[in-house]
Design a protein around this motif. Structure first.
Motif, PDB file in Angstrom:
ATOM      1  N   PRO A  32       0.841  -1.202   0.000  1.00  0.00           N
ATOM      2  CA  PRO A  32       0.000   0.000   0.000  1.00  0.00           C
ATOM      3  C   PRO A  32       0.874   1.249   0.000  1.00  0.00           C
ATOM      4  N   LYS A  33       0.266   2.343  -0.410  1.00  0.00           N
ATOM      5  CA  LYS A  33       1.015   3.600  -0.486  1.00  0.00           C
ATOM      6  C   LYS A  33       1.472   4.054   0.891  1.00  0.00           C
ATOM      7  N   GLY A  34       2.524   4.829   0.873  1.00  0.00           N
ATOM      8  CA  GLY A  34       2.978   5.412   2.122  1.00  0.00           C
ATOM      9  C   GLY A  34       4.306   4.837   2.571  1.00  0.00           C
ATOM     10  N   ILE A  40       9.366  -0.308   5.623  1.00  0.00           N
ATOM     11  CA  ILE A  40      10.778  -0.597   5.385  1.00  0.00           C
ATOM     12  C   ILE A  40      11.162  -1.984   5.895  1.00  0.00           C
ATOM     13  N   ILE A  41      10.648  -2.318   7.061  1.00  0.00           N
ATOM     14  CA  ILE A  41      10.930  -3.657   7.592  1.00  0.00           C
ATOM     15  C   ILE A  41      10.353  -4.706   6.637  1.00  0.00           C
ATOM     16  N   ALA A  42       9.168  -4.412   6.119  1.00  0.00           N
ATOM     17  CA  ALA A  42       8.520  -5.344   5.190  1.00  0.00           C
ATOM     18  C   ALA A  42       9.333  -5.499   3.901  1.00  0.00           C
ATOM     19  N   ILE A  43       9.831  -4.371   3.374  1.00  0.00           N
ATOM     20  CA  ILE A  43      10.661  -4.440   2.163  1.00  0.00           C
ATOM     21  C   ILE A  43      11.862  -5.328   2.436  1.00  0.00           C
ATOM     22  N   ALA A  84       2.325   9.216  -1.017  1.00  0.00           N
ATOM     23  CA  ALA A  84       1.381   8.747  -2.039  1.00  0.00           C
ATOM     24  C   ALA A  84       2.044   7.765  -2.996  1.00  0.00           C
ATOM     25  N   ILE A  85       3.233   7.296  -2.613  1.00  0.00           N
ATOM     26  CA  ILE A  85       3.960   6.388  -3.483  1.00  0.00           C
ATOM     27  C   ILE A  85       3.977   5.005  -2.841  1.00  0.00           C
ATOM     28  N   SER A  86       3.844   4.001  -3.683  1.00  0.00           N
ATOM     29  CA  SER A  86       4.005   2.648  -3.176  1.00  0.00           C
ATOM     30  C   SER A  86       5.474   2.283  -3.322  1.00  0.00           C
ATOM     31  N   TYR A  87       6.095   1.908  -2.220  1.00  0.00           N
ATOM     32  CA  TYR A  87       7.534   1.718  -2.240  1.00  0.00           C
ATOM     33  C   TYR A  87       7.960   0.308  -2.601  1.00  0.00           C
ATOM     34  N   TYR A  88       7.000  -0.517  -2.832  1.00  0.00           N
ATOM     35  CA  TYR A  88       7.388  -1.848  -3.264  1.00  0.00           C
ATOM     36  C   TYR A  88       6.301  -2.397  -4.161  1.00  0.00           C
ATOM     37  N   SER A  89       6.671  -2.811  -5.337  1.00  0.00           N
ATOM     38  CA  SER A  89       5.678  -3.464  -6.167  1.00  0.00           C
ATOM     39  C   SER A  89       6.332  -4.600  -6.916  1.00  0.00           C
ATOM     40  N   ALA A  90       5.583  -5.642  -7.032  1.00  0.00           N
ATOM     41  CA  ALA A  90       6.085  -6.807  -7.750  1.00  0.00           C
ATOM     42  C   ALA A  90       6.159  -6.466  -9.231  1.00  0.00           C
ATOM     43  N   PRO A  91       7.082  -7.086  -9.948  1.00  0.00           N
ATOM     44  CA  PRO A  91       7.167  -6.828 -11.379  1.00  0.00           C
ATOM     45  C   PRO A  91       5.834  -7.126 -12.037  1.00  0.00           C
ATOM     46  N   TYR A 182      17.369  12.846  -1.154  1.00  0.00           N
ATOM     47  CA  TYR A 182      17.015  11.729  -2.027  1.00  0.00           C
ATOM     48  C   TYR A 182      17.911  10.518  -1.810  1.00  0.00           C
ATOM     49  N   ALA A 183      19.169  10.766  -1.448  1.00  0.00           N
ATOM     50  CA  ALA A 183      20.070   9.654  -1.171  1.00  0.00           C
ATOM     51  C   ALA A 183      19.589   8.918   0.079  1.00  0.00           C
ATOM     52  N   ALA A 184      19.112   9.653   1.047  1.00  0.00           N
ATOM     53  CA  ALA A 184      18.608   9.044   2.280  1.00  0.00           C
ATOM     54  C   ALA A 184      17.368   8.215   1.980  1.00  0.00           C
ATOM     55  N   LEU A 185      16.491   8.790   1.160  1.00  0.00           N
ATOM     56  CA  LEU A 185      15.267   8.083   0.790  1.00  0.00           C
ATOM     57  C   LEU A 185      15.617   6.795   0.060  1.00  0.00           C
ATOM     58  N   ASN A 186      16.557   6.906  -0.881  1.00  0.00           N
ATOM     59  CA  ASN A 186      16.987   5.733  -1.640  1.00  0.00           C
ATOM     60  C   ASN A 186      17.556   4.669  -0.704  1.00  0.00           C
ATOM     61  N   SER A 187      18.387   5.095   0.240  1.00  0.00           N
ATOM     62  CA  SER A 187      19.004   4.142   1.161  1.00  0.00           C
ATOM     63  C   SER A 187      17.949   3.370   1.947  1.00  0.00           C
ATOM     64  N   ALA A 188      16.858   4.041   2.237  1.00  0.00           N
ATOM     65  CA  ALA A 188      15.824   3.397   3.030  1.00  0.00           C
ATOM     66  C   ALA A 188      14.998   2.410   2.215  1.00  0.00           C
ATOM     67  N   VAL A 189      14.747   2.729   0.967  1.00  0.00           N
ATOM     68  CA  VAL A 189      13.741   1.947   0.249  1.00  0.00           C
ATOM     69  C   VAL A 189      14.219   1.237  -1.018  1.00  0.00           C
ATOM     70  N   PHE A 190      15.511   1.342  -1.369  1.00  0.00           N
ATOM     71  CA  PHE A 190      15.920   0.781  -2.659  1.00  0.00           C
ATOM     72  C   PHE A 190      15.625  -0.709  -2.750  1.00  0.00           C
ATOM     73  N   THR A 191      15.192  -1.131  -3.939  1.00  0.00           N
ATOM     74  CA  THR A 191      14.890  -2.549  -4.137  1.00  0.00           C
ATOM     75  C   THR A 191      15.626  -3.129  -5.347  1.00  0.00           C
TER      76      THR A 191
END
Lengths: 482, 436
Positions: A32-34, A40-43, A84-91, A182-191
């Motif tokens: 879900p968005k947000g 992050i733990i889920a990712i 408003a962004i979903s940080y993880y989505s399956a291909p 943006y680097a901090a955001l990337n570090s937290a959520v990169f997949t």
């Protein structure tokens, strides 16, 4: 990306499923968005990451939460809503098309201009292949060659599993979590992203490119690249693709870290052609990238970039010249048209003795676009005999666009030699007239002149890329001068 | 009490005493400016324009902010600061107070007088209403501060079709304790007129002064203005000099800044091109040593088509000296056929000398020719060797090469006596005799 490669991807994933047992879940859902700690733990869980990685991400998230979005760049855009962004989505499986007739005409026209072969066109557009393309065998041979040399080249998530020691040692050392918003955001959520390690003394025999990394489909929204060239090694890395990419993600915040140990050389080339928005400036990708490389003694890092896409680009590939005699290079062409905005440039930080840097930046602005060069050349007090040469030229087409230069030069050593020059002009009417006289129409003439203008940078690209990049420039500027 | 609080109290004191009420039309400008300063405070390093320049050490000192007595100065003591052997008009201030004894003003044909007396006289009301504080609005808190405290300064008005026969010298002397001075100059040059002006701020004892000066220059059609600044103050004095220039059609304005001294010098120079076919020249030369600091910020707003700007700033930094250069050229969408050239060259001699340069172009029009060049380097070893081979001692060879480096800028001076003076100052700084 394409049906074919995706199948291949699935096959690989299936195989891996037994090893790790989590990929099948991956296909099932989109978060879900947000963004919060749970997400992050889920990712991290999805990626089956070790504890230290989860901690690392959470730490980055906490840093990010306390940061503010930067607004110093010379760009104007509605601030994205990060919740408003979903940080993880399956291909997502792409809609399969039966023949090229079903593909968007405009897209096809562009492929044709770029000189992409029919098979390639089909692959890119996601058309089922009726002719067997030998890309599997190409990829296999490719992988074999790399393996023989001991080169590691894989998705970063795989590297976290397989080579945690290397990742742990280098990840975030060049671009720390605290570096910027943006680097901090990337570090937290990169997949997604690539990981590459070239062992000592190995010259990588081929251009490494994301194109061959077929076990990972498409480019991700928060990409993280980590490239380590061990002592005395050489690698040339290609990122991106000249083909237009219709990406649905509005926000892209990638981080690229390069580490060139003693005597190593890294050549990093990028062609970026993401969706720039339509003629009225609606839509388009926001591209906020942090790219940085570290040079140890006698090492060399060379950045080459061709930027034609994205609605907003915010990108400064940099070199930290830490070791003595290290060399940093930056070659860039940024083309903006319609309502595009680009604020791009480089940072050259001279720390070691006898360090050298070269900056060649070419900006072409047309339509109502704004194109800025922002660069920093910093010579620290211990950097004896540092040498820098910078040149930034801008070409303006039309009276509604803008070209700007913001070079910062900081020199604390009296043996340093620094040169900077910048020019701004338009294409001379006499030049176009000269071409017209010789039977070259205005569009072609402009392409010819722009090519000449950007030749210094195009020459730095690997051969096959250069040809495509040249065509890309033509297309990007089509019809921009009346 | 910090300087800001002190200034606030000082402002209201002057207000109550009625000293700032010398004219009603200026009063509201003052109050507004003071409010703006109060809101913004002194600039900090967080502001882009002050990124490299720390003001903290300077504003943390204790200054006398209101001074209304004339300190006694003997002519012989200060003679050396004047350009003597040519006839000039002079406007001299000592600790911000006009010195009639040292000055030579005029009202015949042209007006070379005090800003305070011009404000009081109804005759000048029209000019003041039209020009005063019209271009000094870069929203810099130090400009606001100066506007709020405007009391004393030079007022120069050259009417139409006048070529002023003598150069005008504006000199601010200061002594006796740490003064905080805020001179304000207004120069209005009408159509077809020509004037040469020389400005100088000088401390004559070892007090640590802080000067925050604002100058507004208006050049009407076809006017020619030459404005020269010599900055060779003692090594304790700090100067913030803000100059604003507005130009109309076909005018030529040159501002030459020579920084040889002072502990801290910040120059803000802004050109507003409001006419066509005009020319703006910005030249600067700095030769600094010890722990001296100079910061040159320039902006040229190309607002109209067919104009030119030429900018040349050179600097030599020895010992622990620091130089900052920030040159902006902004070409408005309307300003087609603009030619804007900017060059900044620096030589670092000292082991601990530093330079921060930021040449900046912002271009919104397409049919333009704009360029900037910026270099940082050292003296050419081979040239030095060549000269030594031919019997020129190293020190002299060094000085000659440095002089040659700065000569491009010195050649821009159109006032022979001043050129001589600058050459002498350079020779003195370099510790050699330059016999030409």
């Amino acid at each position: 990306m394409s049906k074919y490669t995706e199948e291949d991807l699935k096959k690989e994933l299936e195989n891996q499923e037994y090893e790790y047992g989590f990929y099948s879940d991956l296909n099932a859902e989109t978060f879900p968005k947000g963004l919060n700690e749970e997400v992050i733990i889920a990712i991290s869980k999805k990626k089956n990451e070790p504890q230290w990685m989860t901690e690392w991400r959470l730490d980055a998230y906490r840093i990010w939460k306390n940061m503010e979005e930067p607004d110093w760049a010379n760009v104007n855009y509605p601030k994205p809503d990060f919740q408003a962004i979903s940080y993880y989505s399956a291909p997502k499986p792409k809609k399969q098309l039966d023949s090229l007739d079903e593909v968007d005409d405009e897209l096809l026209k562009m492929y044709e201009k770029l000189g992409i072969s029919i098979n390639e066109q089909k692959r890119l557009a996601g058309v089922a292949m009726d002719i067997v393309v030998d890309s599997v065998s190409v990829a296999t041979t490719f992988k074999k060659t790399l393996a023989e040399k001991g080169i590691l080249f894989m998705p970063i998530s795989e590297a976290i599993q397989k080579h945690p020691d290397l990742v742990k040692k280098y990840l975030g050392t060049i671009v720390p979590k605290t570096d910027n918003f943006y680097a901090a955001l990337n570090s937290a959520v990169f997949t997604d992203g690539s990981f590459c390690y070239i062992p000592k003394g190995v010259k990588c025999p081929m251009e490494l490119s994301t194109y061959f990394r077929i076990n990972e489909g498409g480019t991700g929204q928060f990409e993280r690249t980590l490239l380590i060239a061990d002592k005395g090694s050489y690698v040339s890395y290609l990122e991106g693709c000249t083909a237009p990419q219709r990406d649905e993600n509005q926000l892209h915040a990638a981080v690229v870290e390069l580490i060139a140990l003693d005597d190593a050389e890294i050549k990093y080339s990028t062609v970026q052609n993401w969706y720039p928005g339509d003629k009225n400036g609606k839509g388009g990708v926001f591209n906020f990238v942090t790219k940085r490389g570290l040079c140890e003694t006698n090492a060399k890092i060379s950045w080459t970039q061709v930027e034609t896409g994205s609605a907003v680009t915010w990108k400064y590939p940099s070199c930290i010249l830490k070791g003595d005699n290290s060399v940093g290079e930056f070659y860039s062409i940024a083309v903006t048209n319609n309502y595009q905005q680009a604020d791009t440039g480089t940072k050259m930080i001279h720390l070691g003795k006898n360090t050298k840097s070269t900056i060649i930046s070419k900006g072409v602005s047309a339509g109502k676009s704004q194109n800025s060069y922002r660069g920093l050349v910093q010579v620290h007090n211990k950097a004896e005999n540092a040498r820098n040469f910078s040149q930034c030229d801008s070409l303006l087409m039309g009276d509604k666009c803008g070209a700007h230069t913001f070079p910062y030069i900081e020199c604390k050593n009296n043996t340093a030699q620094i040169e900077h020059e910048a020019t701004t002009s338009k294409i001379g009417e006499d030049q176009i007239f000269y071409c017209n006289q010789r039977g070259i129409d205005t569009d072609k003439a402009i392409a010819l002149i722009v090519n000449g203008f950007s030749k210094e940078v195009l020459n730095k690209l690997p051969m096959e890329f250069a040809v495509e990049a040249r065509k890309l420039l033509e297309i990007s500027l089509e019809g921009s001068v009346g | 009490m910090n300087l800001k609080d002190k200034l606030t109290t000082g402002f209201f004191e002057l207000e109550n005493k009625g000293e700032l009420h010398i004219d009603d039309s200026i009063h509201p400008i003052r109050t507004k400016a003071f409010e703006a300063f109060e809101n913004k405070g002194f600039p900090t390093k967080k502001e882009e324009e002050w990124k490299y320049t720390p003001l903290k050490a300077i504003i943390n000192k204790d200054y006398e902010i209101t001074n209304s007595y004339e300190a006694a100065v003997e002519l012989n003591d200060v003679k050396k600061y004047f350009i003597q052997d040519v006839d000039t008009y002079k406007i001299v201030f000592i600790n911000g107070v006009y010195s009639s004894f040292l000055s030579e003003t005029t009202h015949s044909g042209i007006d070379v007088c005090l800003l305070s007396s011009a404000i009081k006289k109804p005759k000048y009301k029209l000019i003041l209403d039209h020009y005063f504080n019209k271009i000094a609005k870069n929203n810099e808190s130090l400009t606001h501060l100066n506007t709020a405290f405007t009391q004393q300064g030079a007022f120069i008005h050259i009417p139409k079709n006048t070529v002023v026969s003598k150069p005008i010298q504006i000199i601010y002397f200061s002594l006796n304790g740490n003064q905080f001075l805020q001179p304000r100059n207004l120069v209005v040059v009408d159509e077809n007129s020509h004037v040469q002006i020389l400005e100088r701020h000088q401390t004559i004892d070892d007090s640590s002064n802080f000067t925050n000066s604002v100058t507004e220059i208006f050049a009407a059609k076809r006017a020619i203005v030459d404005y020269n600044k010599i900055q060779n103050d003692t090594e304790k004095a700090s100067l913030i000099d803000q100059t604003f220039v507005q130009q109309k059609d076909n005018s030529i304005v040159s501002v030459n800044t020579f920084s040889f001294g002072g502990k801290f010098t910040r120059n803000n120079l802004e050109f507003y091109q409001e006419g066509e076919r005009l020319e703006s020249n910005l030249n600067g030369f700095s030769l600094l040593g010890n722990k001296q600091y100079v910061d040159n910020h320039t902006v040229v707003y190309h607002n109209q088509p067919n104009c030119e700007s030429h900018e040349l700033y050179k600097g030599i930094y020895a010992d622990k000296a620091t130089g900052v250069f920030n040159g902006k050229v902004i070409v408005h969408q309307k300003a087609q056929l603009t030619n804007a050239f900017q060059q900044n060259n620096s030589i670092l001699i000292g082991d601990k000398s530093t330079i921060y340069a930021k040449p900046q172009l912002e271009i919104f029009a397409d049919d333009v020719k704009c360029s900037h060049g910026c270099t940082i380097g050292q003296l050419d070893e081979t040239a030095l060797f060549y000269m030594q081979q031919r019997g020129i001692p190293k020190k002299e060879a060094h000085a000659l090469l440095l002089y040659a480096f700065g000569n491009d800028v010195i050649e821009k001076i159109k006032f022979p006596k001043l050129k001589e003076r600058i050459t002498k100052l350079m020779a003195k700084k370099l510790g050699v005799e330059l016999g030409f």
